[in-house]
Design a protein around this motif. Structure first.
Motif, PDB file in Angstrom:
ATOM      1  N   ARG A 160       0.945  -1.210   0.175  1.00  0.00           N
ATOM      2  CA  ARG A 160       0.062  -0.134  -0.038  1.00  0.00           C
ATOM      3  C   ARG A 160       0.718   1.239   0.183  1.00  0.00           C
ATOM      4  O   ARG A 160       1.957   1.091   0.731  1.00  0.00           O
ATOM      5  N   ARG A 161       0.277   2.283  -0.674  1.00  0.00           N
ATOM      6  CA  ARG A 161       0.978   3.782  -0.459  1.00  0.00           C
ATOM      7  C   ARG A 161       0.139   4.559   0.405  1.00  0.00           C
ATOM      8  O   ARG A 161      -0.878   4.406   0.345  1.00  0.00           O
ATOM      9  N   PHE A 162       0.988   5.228   1.064  1.00  0.00           N
ATOM     10  CA  PHE A 162       0.526   6.323   2.287  1.00  0.00           C
ATOM     11  C   PHE A 162       0.987   7.634   1.904  1.00  0.00           C
ATOM     12  O   PHE A 162       2.162   7.684   1.483  1.00  0.00           O
ATOM     13  N   ASP A 163       0.319   8.549   1.989  1.00  0.00           N
ATOM     14  CA  ASP A 163       1.065  10.105   1.935  1.00  0.00           C
ATOM     15  C   ASP A 163       2.032   9.912   2.929  1.00  0.00           C
ATOM     16  O   ASP A 163       2.122   9.619   4.093  1.00  0.00           O
ATOM     17  N   MET A 164       3.128  10.674   2.641  1.00  0.00           N
ATOM     18  CA  MET A 164       4.442  10.693   3.521  1.00  0.00           C
ATOM     19  C   MET A 164       4.048  11.641   4.728  1.00  0.00           C
ATOM     20  O   MET A 164       4.946  11.212   5.928  1.00  0.00           O
ATOM     21  N   GLU A 165       3.206  12.335   4.782  1.00  0.00           N
ATOM     22  CA  GLU A 165       2.820  13.320   5.880  1.00  0.00           C
ATOM     23  C   GLU A 165       1.964  12.795   6.687  1.00  0.00           C
ATOM     24  O   GLU A 165       1.643  13.251   7.905  1.00  0.00           O
ATOM     25  N   SER A 166       1.299  11.696   6.344  1.00  0.00           N
ATOM     26  CA  SER A 166       0.312  10.951   7.240  1.00  0.00           C
ATOM     27  C   SER A 166       1.030  10.216   8.586  1.00  0.00           C
ATOM     28  O   SER A 166       2.280   9.863   8.332  1.00  0.00           O
ATOM     29  N   THR A 167       0.148  10.338   9.511  1.00  0.00           N
ATOM     30  CA  THR A 167       0.778   9.649  10.699  1.00  0.00           C
ATOM     31  C   THR A 167       0.798   8.185  10.627  1.00  0.00           C
ATOM     32  O   THR A 167       0.250   7.490   9.927  1.00  0.00           O
ATOM     33  N   VAL A 168       1.901   7.514  11.583  1.00  0.00           N
ATOM     34  CA  VAL A 168       1.973   5.787  11.494  1.00  0.00           C
ATOM     35  C   VAL A 168       0.641   5.280  11.878  1.00  0.00           C
ATOM     36  O   VAL A 168       0.257   4.350  11.427  1.00  0.00           O
ATOM     37  N   LYS A 169      -0.032   6.104  12.552  1.00  0.00           N
ATOM     38  CA  LYS A 169      -1.370   5.589  12.980  1.00  0.00           C
ATOM     39  C   LYS A 169      -2.275   5.225  11.848  1.00  0.00           C
ATOM     40  O   LYS A 169      -3.277   4.496  12.157  1.00  0.00           O
ATOM     41  N   LYS A 170      -2.118   5.948  10.777  1.00  0.00           N
ATOM     42  CA  LYS A 170      -3.004   5.485   9.584  1.00  0.00           C
ATOM     43  C   LYS A 170      -2.574   4.023   8.892  1.00  0.00           C
ATOM     44  O   LYS A 170      -3.491   3.469   8.562  1.00  0.00           O
ATOM     45  N   ILE A 171      -1.361   4.089   9.244  1.00  0.00           N
ATOM     46  CA  ILE A 171      -1.129   2.403   8.805  1.00  0.00           C
ATOM     47  C   ILE A 171      -1.331   1.443   9.818  1.00  0.00           C
ATOM     48  O   ILE A 171      -2.015   0.360   9.461  1.00  0.00           O
ATOM     49  N   TYR A 172      -1.681   1.785  11.113  1.00  0.00           N
ATOM     50  CA  TYR A 172      -2.472   0.988  12.217  1.00  0.00           C
ATOM     51  C   TYR A 172      -3.859   0.713  11.470  1.00  0.00           C
ATOM     52  O   TYR A 172      -4.359  -0.407  11.887  1.00  0.00           O
ATOM     53  N   ALA A 173      -4.439   1.960  11.217  1.00  0.00           N
ATOM     54  CA  ALA A 173      -5.672   1.857  10.904  1.00  0.00           C
ATOM     55  C   ALA A 173      -6.059   0.891   9.694  1.00  0.00           C
ATOM     56  O   ALA A 173      -7.006   0.133   9.815  1.00  0.00           O
ATOM     57  N   PHE A 174      -5.088   1.125   8.577  1.00  0.00           N
ATOM     58  CA  PHE A 174      -5.229   0.193   7.461  1.00  0.00           C
ATOM     59  C   PHE A 174      -5.211  -1.262   7.795  1.00  0.00           C
ATOM     60  O   PHE A 174      -5.939  -2.128   7.288  1.00  0.00           O
ATOM     61  N   VAL A 175      -4.161  -1.481   8.832  1.00  0.00           N
ATOM     62  CA  VAL A 175      -4.036  -3.186   9.064  1.00  0.00           C
ATOM     63  C   VAL A 175      -5.468  -3.303   9.810  1.00  0.00           C
ATOM     64  O   VAL A 175      -6.035  -4.512   9.678  1.00  0.00           O
ATOM     65  N   ALA A 176      -5.773  -2.629  10.812  1.00  0.00           N
ATOM     66  CA  ALA A 176      -6.915  -2.929  11.427  1.00  0.00           C
ATOM     67  C   ALA A 176      -8.316  -3.281  10.737  1.00  0.00           C
ATOM     68  O   ALA A 176      -8.893  -4.165  11.041  1.00  0.00           O
ATOM     69  N   GLN A 177      -8.305  -2.520   9.688  1.00  0.00           N
ATOM     70  CA  GLN A 177      -9.406  -2.450   8.793  1.00  0.00           C
ATOM     71  C   GLN A 177      -9.227  -3.766   7.850  1.00  0.00           C
ATOM     72  O   GLN A 177     -10.253  -4.142   7.317  1.00  0.00           O
ATOM     73  N   SER A 178      -8.192  -3.981   7.648  1.00  0.00           N
ATOM     74  CA  SER A 178      -7.749  -5.021   6.625  1.00  0.00           C
ATOM     75  C   SER A 178      -7.691  -6.583   7.205  1.00  0.00           C
ATOM     76  O   SER A 178      -7.504  -7.440   6.395  1.00  0.00           O
ATOM     77  N   ASN A 179      -7.859  -6.604   8.408  1.00  0.00           N
ATOM     78  CA  ASN A 179      -7.677  -7.582   9.329  1.00  0.00           C
ATOM     79  C   ASN A 179      -8.955  -8.413   8.940  1.00  0.00           C
ATOM     80  O   ASN A 179      -9.812  -7.853   9.514  1.00  0.00           O
ATOM     81  N   ASP A 180      -8.600  -9.781   9.200  1.00  0.00           N
ATOM     82  CA  ASP A 180      -9.650 -10.875   9.140  1.00  0.00           C
ATOM     83  C   ASP A 180     -10.336 -10.882  10.380  1.00  0.00           C
ATOM     84  O   ASP A 180     -11.778 -11.235  10.738  1.00  0.00           O
ATOM     85  N   GLU A 181      -9.504 -10.795  11.566  1.00  0.00           N
ATOM     86  CA  GLU A 181      -9.860 -10.805  12.820  1.00  0.00           C
ATOM     87  C   GLU A 181     -10.335  -9.616  13.395  1.00  0.00           C
ATOM     88  O   GLU A 181      -9.465  -8.929  14.214  1.00  0.00           O
ATOM     89  N   SER A 182     -11.092  -8.781  12.992  1.00  0.00           N
ATOM     90  CA  SER A 182     -11.532  -7.484  13.473  1.00  0.00           C
ATOM     91  C   SER A 182     -11.619  -7.478  15.078  1.00  0.00           C
ATOM     92  O   SER A 182     -12.085  -8.090  15.619  1.00  0.00           O
ATOM     93  N   GLY A 183     -10.767  -6.335  15.584  1.00  0.00           N
ATOM     94  CA  GLY A 183     -10.943  -6.114  17.241  1.00  0.00           C
ATOM     95  C   GLY A 183      -9.814  -6.788  17.764  1.00  0.00           C
ATOM     96  O   GLY A 183      -9.674  -6.516  18.904  1.00  0.00           O
ATOM     97  N   ARG A 184      -9.191  -7.785  17.176  1.00  0.00           N
ATOM     98  CA  ARG A 184      -8.173  -8.525  17.776  1.00  0.00           C
ATOM     99  C   ARG A 184      -6.846  -7.453  17.932  1.00  0.00           C
ATOM    100  O   ARG A 184      -6.477  -6.789  16.949  1.00  0.00           O
TER     101      ARG A 184
END
Length: 152
Positions: A90-114
């Motif tokens: 995935r590509r992310f905006d360079m000025e986005s926070t690392v939290k956006k990567i966490y959000a992407f992983v949490a939302q792409s995760n099959d085991e939501s909430g884990r």
């Protein structure tokens, strides 16, 4: 018999003068120490509850966060290896926070909430400490990130 200033008593006989001083028993000090330990024991679980609440709120925050579309310019390409071995690029905006990567992983995760952690580099470093920093300041462009489940 007369009372003295130091909470003692003195007995005055005609021949001898004897002073008796009552000392504070040490049982109160022990009970105070015990009650202090009990308070400390009661406080410890509260601290753990606060940490769990903080972790839950972070989880809720990243699940609810808007990730948006991949940017076409000023983008950092990141490869993410999920716990099941699946790879996400995935590509992310360079000025986005690392939290956006966490959000992407949490939302792409099959085991939501884990709960999970993100590690990068060698030796692997936890990204949670850098969650509020920009992707460019952490140097994640072109980096491989590994997702690991947290032990409960």
């Amino acid at each position: 018999i007369s009372k003295t200033e130091d909470s003692g008593f003195s007995i005055n006989d005609d021949d001898d003068s004897v002073e008796y001083v009552m000392e504070d028993d040490d049982d109160d000090d022990e009970s105070d120490a015990e009650s202090t330990n009990e308070v400390a024991k009661e406080t410890l679980p509260m601290e753990e509850v606060k940490e769990e609440a903080k972790a839950r709120s972070f989880q809720d925050e990243i699940i609810d966060m808007e990730v948006g579309d991949e940017p076409s310019e000023n983008a950092a390409r990141v490869m993410i290896r999920m716990p099941n071995g699946k790879r996400l690029v995935r590509r992310f905006d360079m000025e986005s926070t690392v939290k956006k990567i966490y959000a992407f992983v949490a939302q792409s995760n099959d085991e939501s909430g884990r709960e999970f952690e993100l590690k990068y580099g060698f030796p692997p470093k936890n990204l949670l400490d850098s969650a509020d920093e920009s992707i460019s300041s952490v140097g994640l462009a072109g980096e491989n990130i590994t997702v690991r489940w947290k032990e409960n």
